[in-house]
Design a protein around this motif. Structure first.
Motif, PDB file in Angstrom:
ATOM      1  N   THR A  65      21.150  -5.998  67.596  1.00 32.05           N
ATOM      2  CA  THR A  65      20.740  -4.638  67.210  1.00 32.05           C
ATOM      3  C   THR A  65      19.600  -4.727  66.192  1.00 32.05           C
ATOM      4  O   THR A  65      19.598  -5.607  65.321  1.00 32.05           O
ATOM      5  CB  THR A  65      21.897  -3.817  66.590  1.00 32.05           C
ATOM      6  OG1 THR A  65      21.366  -2.594  66.068  1.00 32.05           O
ATOM      7  CG2 THR A  65      22.614  -4.553  65.469  1.00 32.05           C
ATOM      8  N   ASN A  66      18.628  -3.841  66.338  1.00 30.76           N
ATOM      9  CA  ASN A  66      17.562  -3.817  65.317  1.00 30.76           C
ATOM     10  C   ASN A  66      17.608  -2.507  64.520  1.00 30.76           C
ATOM     11  O   ASN A  66      16.663  -2.186  63.814  1.00 30.76           O
ATOM     12  CB  ASN A  66      16.173  -4.073  65.925  1.00 30.76           C
ATOM     13  CG  ASN A  66      15.660  -2.896  66.735  1.00 30.76           C
ATOM     14  OD1 ASN A  66      16.407  -1.971  67.036  1.00 30.76           O
ATOM     15  ND2 ASN A  66      14.379  -2.934  67.074  1.00 30.76           N
ATOM     16  N   TYR A  67      18.730  -1.777  64.645  1.00 32.27           N
ATOM     17  CA  TYR A  67      18.920  -0.635  63.740  1.00 32.27           C
ATOM     18  C   TYR A  67      19.310  -1.187  62.381  1.00 32.27           C
ATOM     19  O   TYR A  67      20.120  -2.130  62.307  1.00 32.27           O
ATOM     20  CB  TYR A  67      20.054   0.272  64.239  1.00 32.27           C
ATOM     21  CG  TYR A  67      19.660   1.145  65.406  1.00 32.27           C
ATOM     22  CD1 TYR A  67      19.194   2.438  65.194  1.00 32.27           C
ATOM     23  CD2 TYR A  67      19.750   0.667  66.706  1.00 32.27           C
ATOM     24  CE1 TYR A  67      18.826   3.244  66.278  1.00 32.27           C
ATOM     25  CE2 TYR A  67      19.383   1.461  67.785  1.00 32.27           C
ATOM     26  CZ  TYR A  67      18.929   2.743  67.564  1.00 32.27           C
ATOM     27  OH  TYR A  67      18.569   3.527  68.614  1.00 32.27           O
ATOM     28  N   CYS A  68      18.770  -0.623  61.325  1.00 30.20           N
ATOM     29  CA  CYS A  68      19.156  -1.099  59.993  1.00 30.20           C
ATOM     30  C   CYS A  68      19.129   0.056  59.007  1.00 30.20           C
ATOM     31  O   CYS A  68      18.181   0.829  58.979  1.00 30.20           O
ATOM     32  CB  CYS A  68      18.238  -2.225  59.523  1.00 30.20           C
ATOM     33  SG  CYS A  68      18.907  -3.026  58.049  1.00 30.20           S
ATOM     34  N   LYS A  69      20.191   0.151  58.204  1.00 33.12           N
ATOM     35  CA  LYS A  69      20.248   1.222  57.209  1.00 33.12           C
ATOM     36  C   LYS A  69      19.542   0.813  55.919  1.00 33.12           C
ATOM     37  O   LYS A  69      19.360   1.627  55.021  1.00 33.12           O
ATOM     38  CB  LYS A  69      21.699   1.613  56.922  1.00 33.12           C
ATOM     39  CG  LYS A  69      22.532   0.574  56.208  1.00 33.12           C
ATOM     40  CD  LYS A  69      23.910   1.163  55.903  1.00 33.12           C
ATOM     41  CE  LYS A  69      24.878   0.150  55.303  1.00 33.12           C
ATOM     42  NZ  LYS A  69      24.437  -0.488  54.060  1.00 33.12           N
ATOM     43  N   ASN A  70      19.149  -0.450  55.829  1.00 34.60           N
ATOM     44  CA  ASN A  70      18.484  -0.928  54.605  1.00 34.60           C
ATOM     45  C   ASN A  70      16.969  -0.818  54.730  1.00 34.60           C
ATOM     46  O   ASN A  70      16.439  -0.558  55.808  1.00 34.60           O
ATOM     47  CB  ASN A  70      18.882  -2.370  54.318  1.00 34.60           C
ATOM     48  CG  ASN A  70      20.327  -2.462  53.873  1.00 34.60           C
ATOM     49  OD1 ASN A  70      20.903  -1.481  53.391  1.00 34.60           O
ATOM     50  ND2 ASN A  70      20.919  -3.624  54.063  1.00 34.60           N
ATOM     51  N   ASP A  71      16.335  -1.071  53.576  1.00 32.84           N
ATOM     52  CA  ASP A  71      14.893  -0.846  53.532  1.00 32.84           C
ATOM     53  C   ASP A  71      14.151  -1.962  52.791  1.00 32.84           C
ATOM     54  O   ASP A  71      13.215  -1.692  52.032  1.00 32.84           O
ATOM     55  CB  ASP A  71      14.638   0.505  52.828  1.00 32.84           C
ATOM     56  CG  ASP A  71      13.551   1.302  53.531  1.00 32.84           C
ATOM     57  OD1 ASP A  71      13.127   0.896  54.634  1.00 32.84           O
ATOM     58  OD2 ASP A  71      13.114   2.311  52.960  1.00 32.84           O
ATOM     59  N   CYS A  72      14.574  -3.187  53.029  1.00 29.76           N
ATOM     60  CA  CYS A  72      13.944  -4.329  52.355  1.00 29.76           C
ATOM     61  C   CYS A  72      12.424  -4.245  52.564  1.00 29.76           C
ATOM     62  O   CYS A  72      11.967  -3.997  53.683  1.00 29.76           O
ATOM     63  CB  CYS A  72      14.467  -5.632  52.942  1.00 29.76           C
ATOM     64  SG  CYS A  72      16.265  -5.734  52.964  1.00 29.76           S
ATOM     65  N   ILE A  77      12.179  -4.490  60.500  1.00 29.43           N
ATOM     66  CA  ILE A  77      13.142  -3.555  61.093  1.00 29.43           C
ATOM     67  C   ILE A  77      13.783  -2.655  60.032  1.00 29.43           C
ATOM     68  O   ILE A  77      14.815  -2.035  60.268  1.00 29.43           O
ATOM     69  CB  ILE A  77      14.219  -4.273  61.953  1.00 29.43           C
ATOM     70  CG1 ILE A  77      15.049  -5.255  61.119  1.00 29.43           C
ATOM     71  CG2 ILE A  77      13.573  -4.987  63.136  1.00 29.43           C
ATOM     72  CD1 ILE A  77      16.303  -5.765  61.865  1.00 29.43           C
ATOM     73  N   ARG A  78      13.172  -2.593  58.852  1.00 34.58           N
ATOM     74  CA  ARG A  78      13.674  -1.703  57.781  1.00 34.58           C
ATOM     75  C   ARG A  78      13.687  -0.262  58.282  1.00 34.58           C
ATOM     76  O   ARG A  78      12.914   0.127  59.161  1.00 34.58           O
ATOM     77  CB  ARG A  78      12.803  -1.852  56.528  1.00 34.58           C
ATOM     78  CG  ARG A  78      11.358  -1.432  56.735  1.00 34.58           C
ATOM     79  CD  ARG A  78      10.444  -2.021  55.678  1.00 34.58           C
ATOM     80  NE  ARG A  78      10.788  -1.539  54.351  1.00 34.58           N
ATOM     81  CZ  ARG A  78      10.260  -0.484  53.751  1.00 34.58           C
ATOM     82  NH1 ARG A  78       9.347   0.249  54.370  1.00 34.58           N
ATOM     83  NH2 ARG A  78      10.627  -0.150  52.531  1.00 34.58           N
ATOM     84  N   ARG A  79      14.583   0.544  57.692  1.00 34.34           N
ATOM     85  CA  ARG A  79      14.782   1.902  58.229  1.00 34.34           C
ATOM     86  C   ARG A  79      13.517   2.752  58.157  1.00 34.34           C
ATOM     87  O   ARG A  79      13.311   3.643  58.969  1.00 34.34           O
ATOM     88  CB  ARG A  79      15.945   2.598  57.515  1.00 34.34           C
ATOM     89  CG  ARG A  79      15.706   2.935  56.068  1.00 34.34           C
ATOM     90  CD  ARG A  79      16.693   3.943  55.495  1.00 34.34           C
ATOM     91  NE  ARG A  79      16.317   4.289  54.130  1.00 34.34           N
ATOM     92  CZ  ARG A  79      16.870   3.780  53.048  1.00 34.34           C
ATOM     93  NH1 ARG A  79      17.850   2.909  53.143  1.00 34.34           N
ATOM     94  NH2 ARG A  79      16.444   4.136  51.838  1.00 34.34           N
ATOM     95  N   SER A  80      12.635   2.481  57.167  1.00 36.26           N
ATOM     96  CA  SER A  80      11.444   3.316  57.028  1.00 36.26           C
ATOM     97  C   SER A  80      10.357   3.004  58.038  1.00 36.26           C
ATOM     98  O   SER A  80       9.343   3.694  58.082  1.00 36.26           O
ATOM     99  CB  SER A  80      10.842   3.183  55.625  1.00 36.26           C
ATOM    100  OG  SER A  80      11.741   3.692  54.698  1.00 36.26           O
TER     101      SER A  80
END
Ligand code: SAM
Ligand code: FES
Length: 353
Positions: A65-72, A77-80
């Motif tokens: 999965t490349n969904y991610c709730k984080n924003d490193c 693949i960060r959420r932003s």
């Protein structure tokens, strides 16, 4: 003067080879000087051969999965990143991917993904138990980020036995420059200790030359690893992704990444050290050179080709077009040329007698 420097460095390398430790000053000196890198690599390769011979362990990487709730700030693949096309594999697709990998000789599956809220503990456990049931002789590695101790315990009880969670940097101020305020180094470290306590084989690690990294930060990484004593240490160069806040930062160098691999091999003779895809991305023979600097693991990509280009952590990631069999064949041929041999086994770390 030059001669003195090289004598000092040779002595330090010899000391590291024999004692598997150095003082802070010696380590700082070693990781900042490129004179005699060849000797450092030679000693690291020798140490690896003493413990692992010419065997290389393979792990089949499934980026599910490349969904991610984080924003490193560094991660593609960060959420932003609104331009990332998102995907997740179904349980059936993951099992099919494992089956294909099994046929090709893989006995470890690494399920890696962003921190995807769709994959609740129940769903992760369902996938893990299904793999455990179909492939009882395989190791199951998870790499799905920071979770509670209870979640880690549930995955373990469902049949997972390894977990990869890079600490990213062991210096608080540096961690804060790489991550938004909602993420903390303390929590990441706690996760790693929890995983160990539960009984997982644990992998930690960091990026080489991530933005703002100093030699002192790298020294702290080494000291933290000595405290944690992980089974695996995954490092690779930072590589910029064009759709992240770090788009304009310089990528980590081959030289420093190889030097860090060699230092890690000599500090942690028994560790599993992968030659990573990021290393292969910054140099066409990066992974082979990684082996020659002391690495002993490669992780060919088993992710179905149609999704591969969507798991874009950084720009120009390699192996996007080759299917699992091609990746396996390619790694075999590349490593053979350098005198290494891929083995079909779960590839546990060896321990001192
Ligand atoms: N979400 C899980 C986690 O946080 O551990 C696993 C996936 S995460 C994308 C896997 C690793 O990719 C991270 O630990 C990080 O070190 C590495 N990574 C992310 N962005 C990178 C970049 N721009 N260059 C090199 N490595 C990167
Ligand atoms: Fe997903 Fe960092 S952006 S874990």
């Amino acid at each position: 003067m030059e001669q003195t420097t090289s004598i000092v460095k040779e002595n330090i390398i010899e000391k590291l080879y024999n004692e598997h430790n150095l003082t802070d000053n010696e380590l700082l000196y070693l990781l900042q000087t490129d004179a005699h890198d060849a000797e450092l690599f030679e000693k690291a390769d020798k140490k690896r051969k003493e413990i692992y011979g010419n065997e290389v362990y393979i792990r089949g990487l499934i980026e599910f999965t490349n969904y991610c709730k984080n924003d490193c700030y560094y991660c593609g693949i960060r959420r932003s990143n609104r331009n990332a096309e998102r995907y997740r594999l179904t349980k059936e697709e993951i099992l099919e991917t494992c089956a294909r990998g099994y046929e090709l000789g893989f006995r470890t599956f690494v399920l890696q993904g962003g921190e995807d809220p769709y994959f609740t503990d129940a769903r992760v456990c369902e996938v893990v138990s299904a793999i455990r049931k179909s492939f009882p002789d395989c190791a199951i590695t998870l790499s799905i980020g920071e979770k509670s101790k209870a979640s880690y315990q549930a995955y373990f009880d469902a049949g997972a036995n390894r977990y990869l969670l890079r600490h990213e940097t062991a210096t608080c101020q540096h961690y804060q420059k790489l991550h938004p305020a909602e993420m903390s180094l303390d929590n990441r470290k706690q996760c790693l200790f929890n995983l160990k306590e539960i009984g997982y084989q644990v992998g930690a690690g960091f990026m080489v030359e991530s933005p703002y990294q100093t030699p002192e930060n790298l020294l702290s990484d080494l000291r933290f690893l000595q405290e944690l004593k992980p089974d695996m240490i995954g490092i690779g160069p930072f590589i910029a992704h064009s759709e992240t806040p770090f788009a304009k930062y310089k990528s980590g160098s081959l030289e420093l990444t190889l030097r860090m691999i060699a230092i890690l091999r000599l500090l942690f003779p028994y560790a599993l050290l992968p030659a990573t895809t990021a290393l292969g991305t910054i140099h066409p023979q990066g992974r082979e050179l990684g082996m020659q600097a002391g690495a002993n693991v490669v992780m060919p990509n088993l992710t179905p080709v149609r999704e591969r280009k969507k798991y874009m952590l950084y720009d120009n990631k390699i192996c996007l077009g080759d299917d699992a069999a091609q990746c396996r064949g390619c790694m075999d041929a590349r490593l053979k040329k350098f005198g290494y041999e891929i083995v079909t086994s779960v590839g546990n770390p060896r321990k001192a007698d």
